[in-house]
Design a protein around this motif. Structure first.
Motif, PDB file in Angstrom:
ATOM      1  N   PRO A 166       0.820  -1.213   0.000  1.00 21.37           N
ATOM      2  CA  PRO A 166       0.000   0.000   0.000  1.00 21.37           C
ATOM      3  C   PRO A 166       0.859   1.270   0.000  1.00 21.37           C
ATOM      4  CG  PRO A 166      -0.797  -1.584   1.623  1.00 21.37           C
ATOM      5  CD  PRO A 166       0.543  -2.063   1.164  1.00 21.37           C
ATOM      6  N   THR A 167       0.433   2.257  -0.767  1.00 23.26           N
ATOM      7  CA  THR A 167       1.141   3.539  -0.840  1.00 23.26           C
ATOM      8  C   THR A 167       0.131   4.680  -0.956  1.00 23.26           C
ATOM      9  OG1 THR A 167       1.317   3.444  -3.259  1.00 23.26           O
ATOM     10  CG2 THR A 167       3.161   2.527  -1.984  1.00 23.26           C
ATOM     11  N   PRO A 168       0.490   5.879  -0.497  1.00 24.17           N
ATOM     12  CA  PRO A 168      -0.404   7.033  -0.634  1.00 24.17           C
ATOM     13  C   PRO A 168      -0.341   7.617  -2.044  1.00 24.17           C
ATOM     14  CG  PRO A 168       1.568   7.679   0.536  1.00 24.17           C
ATOM     15  CD  PRO A 168       1.678   6.192   0.321  1.00 24.17           C
ATOM     16  N   GLY A 169      -0.894   6.880  -3.008  1.00 22.42           N
ATOM     17  CA  GLY A 169      -0.915   7.319  -4.398  1.00 22.42           C
ATOM     18  C   GLY A 169       0.104   6.584  -5.243  1.00 22.42           C
ATOM     19  N   GLY A 170      -0.080   6.676  -6.567  1.00 21.88           N
ATOM     20  CA  GLY A 170       0.824   6.009  -7.493  1.00 21.88           C
ATOM     21  C   GLY A 170       2.227   6.583  -7.473  1.00 21.88           C
ATOM     22  N   LEU A 171       2.342   7.898  -7.302  1.00 24.36           N
ATOM     23  CA  LEU A 171       3.670   8.517  -7.284  1.00 24.36           C
ATOM     24  C   LEU A 171       4.485   8.020  -6.098  1.00 24.36           C
ATOM     25  CD1 LEU A 171       5.737  10.405  -8.467  1.00 24.36           C
ATOM     26  CD2 LEU A 171       4.590  12.325  -7.339  1.00 24.36           C
ATOM     27  N   ALA A 172       3.837   7.773  -4.974  1.00 24.09           N
ATOM     28  CA  ALA A 172       4.544   7.223  -3.816  1.00 24.09           C
ATOM     29  C   ALA A 172       5.044   5.816  -4.109  1.00 24.09           C
ATOM     30  CB  ALA A 172       3.635   7.225  -2.591  1.00 24.09           C
ATOM     31  N   ALA A 173       4.285   5.045  -4.882  1.00 25.16           N
ATOM     32  CA  ALA A 173       4.740   3.717  -5.280  1.00 25.16           C
ATOM     33  C   ALA A 173       5.953   3.820  -6.197  1.00 25.16           C
ATOM     34  CB  ALA A 173       3.607   2.963  -5.981  1.00 25.16           C
ATOM     35  N   ILE A 174       5.939   4.803  -7.099  1.00 27.91           N
ATOM     36  CA  ILE A 174       7.073   5.028  -7.993  1.00 27.91           C
ATOM     37  C   ILE A 174       8.311   5.404  -7.192  1.00 27.91           C
ATOM     38  CG2 ILE A 174       7.962   6.575  -9.789  1.00 27.91           C
ATOM     39  CD1 ILE A 174       5.011   6.681 -10.823  1.00 27.91           C
ATOM     40  N   ARG A 175       8.152   6.334  -6.265  1.00 21.87           N
ATOM     41  CA  ARG A 175       9.299   6.743  -5.446  1.00 21.87           C
ATOM     42  C   ARG A 175       9.858   5.560  -4.664  1.00 21.87           C
ATOM     43  NH1 ARG A 175       9.954  12.048  -1.752  1.00 21.87           N
ATOM     44  NH2 ARG A 175      10.381  12.822  -3.849  1.00 21.87           N
ATOM     45  N   LEU A 176       8.987   4.774  -4.076  1.00 20.58           N
ATOM     46  CA  LEU A 176       9.440   3.639  -3.284  1.00 20.58           C
ATOM     47  C   LEU A 176      10.240   2.663  -4.143  1.00 20.58           C
ATOM     48  CD1 LEU A 176       9.158   2.615  -0.348  1.00 20.58           C
ATOM     49  CD2 LEU A 176       7.172   1.281  -1.111  1.00 20.58           C
ATOM     50  N   ALA A 177       9.755   2.397  -5.355  1.00 20.83           N
ATOM     51  CA  ALA A 177      10.461   1.482  -6.251  1.00 20.83           C
ATOM     52  C   ALA A 177      11.824   2.031  -6.653  1.00 20.83           C
ATOM     53  CB  ALA A 177       9.617   1.210  -7.491  1.00 20.83           C
ATOM     54  N   VAL A 178      11.885   3.322  -6.921  1.00 24.09           N
ATOM     55  CA  VAL A 178      13.146   3.952  -7.308  1.00 24.09           C
ATOM     56  C   VAL A 178      14.126   3.927  -6.143  1.00 24.09           C
ATOM     57  CG1 VAL A 178      14.185   6.160  -7.973  1.00 24.09           C
ATOM     58  CG2 VAL A 178      12.117   5.360  -9.123  1.00 24.09           C
ATOM     59  N   GLU A 179      13.636   4.204  -4.940  1.00 29.84           N
ATOM     60  CA  GLU A 179      14.507   4.243  -3.767  1.00 29.84           C
ATOM     61  C   GLU A 179      15.173   2.902  -3.484  1.00 29.84           C
ATOM     62  OE1 GLU A 179      12.780   7.656  -0.744  1.00 29.84           O
ATOM     63  OE2 GLU A 179      11.765   5.718  -0.811  1.00 29.84           O
ATOM     64  N   VAL A 180      14.443   1.804  -3.691  1.00 25.59           N
ATOM     65  CA  VAL A 180      14.991   0.499  -3.303  1.00 25.59           C
ATOM     66  C   VAL A 180      15.806  -0.154  -4.417  1.00 25.59           C
ATOM     67  CG1 VAL A 180      13.098   0.128  -1.693  1.00 25.59           C
ATOM     68  CG2 VAL A 180      12.966  -0.874  -3.991  1.00 25.59           C
ATOM     69  N   THR A 181      15.846   0.472  -5.604  1.00 25.21           N
ATOM     70  CA  THR A 181      16.581  -0.143  -6.713  1.00 25.21           C
ATOM     71  C   THR A 181      17.805   0.648  -7.152  1.00 25.21           C
ATOM     72  OG1 THR A 181      15.094   0.925  -8.317  1.00 25.21           O
ATOM     73  CG2 THR A 181      14.563  -1.335  -7.650  1.00 25.21           C
ATOM     74  N   LEU A 182      17.892   1.942  -6.815  1.00 22.71           N
ATOM     75  CA  LEU A 182      18.946   2.783  -7.378  1.00 22.71           C
ATOM     76  C   LEU A 182      19.956   3.253  -6.342  1.00 22.71           C
ATOM     77  CD1 LEU A 182      16.991   5.082  -9.863  1.00 22.71           C
ATOM     78  CD2 LEU A 182      18.073   2.860 -10.277  1.00 22.71           C
ATOM     79  N   SER A 183      21.169   3.455  -6.827  1.00 22.47           N
ATOM     80  CA  SER A 183      22.255   4.057  -6.057  1.00 22.47           C
ATOM     81  C   SER A 183      22.840   5.202  -6.878  1.00 22.47           C
ATOM     82  CB  SER A 183      23.354   3.028  -5.761  1.00 22.47           C
ATOM     83  OG  SER A 183      22.844   1.954  -4.999  1.00 22.47           O
ATOM     84  N   PRO A 184      23.528   6.149  -6.226  1.00 24.61           N
ATOM     85  CA  PRO A 184      24.152   7.243  -6.978  1.00 24.61           C
ATOM     86  C   PRO A 184      25.052   6.711  -8.098  1.00 24.61           C
ATOM     87  CG  PRO A 184      24.210   7.731  -4.646  1.00 24.61           C
ATOM     88  CD  PRO A 184      23.704   6.321  -4.763  1.00 24.61           C
ATOM     89  N   GLY A 185      24.914   7.325  -9.270  1.00 31.99           N
ATOM     90  CA  GLY A 185      25.720   6.936 -10.419  1.00 31.99           C
ATOM     91  C   GLY A 185      25.077   5.906 -11.326  1.00 31.99           C
TER      92      GLY A 185
END
Length: 336
Positions: free
Chosen positions: A76-95
């Motif tokens: 569950p997320t507060p909106g689709g954009l929050a789901a997008i942010r969560l996915a980006v946060e757990v998959t990406l590192s600087p660079g």
């Protein structure tokens, strides 16, 4: 989120108007809501005196039924954009390098940059032909915003297979997929699906959505998700709306028939991009976009200046609303 990147990343422009005196075609939200939604929202107040259940089991079950996946795969997320942010946060590192569609939703690039990663933009209709091996994440918007066209399901699933084989997570934003009868990729291995209840159910102010994933991606999303990230009212309204299958079917039919009618009416004045979504992208040619936006606003109608989307310089985007409202838009744009 990368602390250094945060200080250099700006905001992205969006549609929508809070002026009650105008008819808003700049935001792609349903002008109707399911019957009984207001009552559910009001009745949830007493339950809001307590913390919501954690995790919100009934909401996850409703979402799972809505997109045909297992309840335990729902985040569950507060909106689709929050789901997008969560996915980006757990998959990406600087660079990291990230594969993004263009033109498409501007928040993808912003979220990638907030992690200190670098977006690589590819034409949205050519993205599925790109080899994903060199990217830490690939993103697809289906149907794409602002063009409105949806991907062939077989081709999209084949791309998901190639991403999985190369170890590249695939994020599929299905914010507008509910307006179509196309199947969701929810529950597909190696894929994070982001869903929003904002658009289809006409509730942008009640922030409700969810992500769906499997395996290690699911574990990462669940671990990173904030406790109590949806309020009691959002959970109750979301459960109610996702069960309203008759409303969804009626909305799909109205949007399809009105979109076809509007596209035919616009065809002799603008280049109309084919669309599977509740909006149309119009190429206005040599006309001045800013002037058109201002001109129709003076007539009580707001349209989206689409030149803020990467690669578009002569376009406006218009939502598909109710028939009588769409008539007002056609009239406002008749002589621009």
């Amino acid at each position: 989120m990368d602390a250094d990147a945060v200080r250099s990343v700006g905001r992205e422009p969006h549609g929508s108007s809070d002026d009650p005196a105008v008819l808003d075609f700049s935001a792609n939200t349903n002008p109707q809501v399911p019957e009984g939604t207001r009552e559910v929202h009001v009745e949830s107040f007493d339950d809001a005196r307590r913390y919501p259940a954690e995790p919100p089991r009934e909401y996850r079950e409703a979402a799972a039924s809505y997109v045909d996946c297992a309840p335990e795969q729902v985040v569950p997320t507060p909106g689709g954009l929050a789901a997008i942010r969560l996915a980006v946060e757990v998959t990406l590192s600087p660079g990291d390098d990230v594969l993004l569609p263009a033109p498409s939703f501007g928040e993808y690039g912003r979220e990638v940059r907030l992690q200190g990663a670098a977006p690589t933009f590819v034409a949205h209709d050519a993205l599925l032909d790109v080899a994903p091996e060199q990217y830490a994440l690939a993103v697809v918007c289906n149907p794409n915003n602002p063009t409105g066209d949806a991907y062939d399901d077989g081709e999209l699933r084949a791309f998901a297979d190639r991403c999985r084989a190369s170890g590249t997570p695939l994020l599929v934003d299905e914010a507008f997929l509910g307006f179509t009868d196309r199947p969701s990729l929810a529950g597909t291995e190696g894929v994070v699906v982001a869903r929003s209840l904002t658009k289809l159910f006409g509730l942008p102010g009640i922030r409700a959505g969810f992500a769906v994933a499997t395996g290690d991606l699911l574990d990462a999303l669940l671990a990173a998700r904030r406790t109590w990230n949806l309020g009691t009212s959002a959970l109750a309204v979301g459960r109610h709306c996702m069960a309203q299958t008759a409303f969804v079917e009626a909305t799909r039919e109205r949007v399809r028939t009105e979109r076809e009618r509007m596209a035919a009416a616009f065809d002799d004045r603008f280049a109309v991009h084919p669309s599977d979504a509740p909006f149309l992208l119009l190429d206005v040619g040599e006309r001045d976009v800013a002037h058109i936006v201002e001109q129709v606003r003076e007539r009580g109608v707001v349209v989206r200046d689409a030149t803020s989307f990467r690669g578009l310089d002569s376009h406006v985007r218009v939502a598909v609303r109710l028939p009588e409202e769409n008539d007002r838009l056609l009239e406002a744009l008749a002589d621009v």
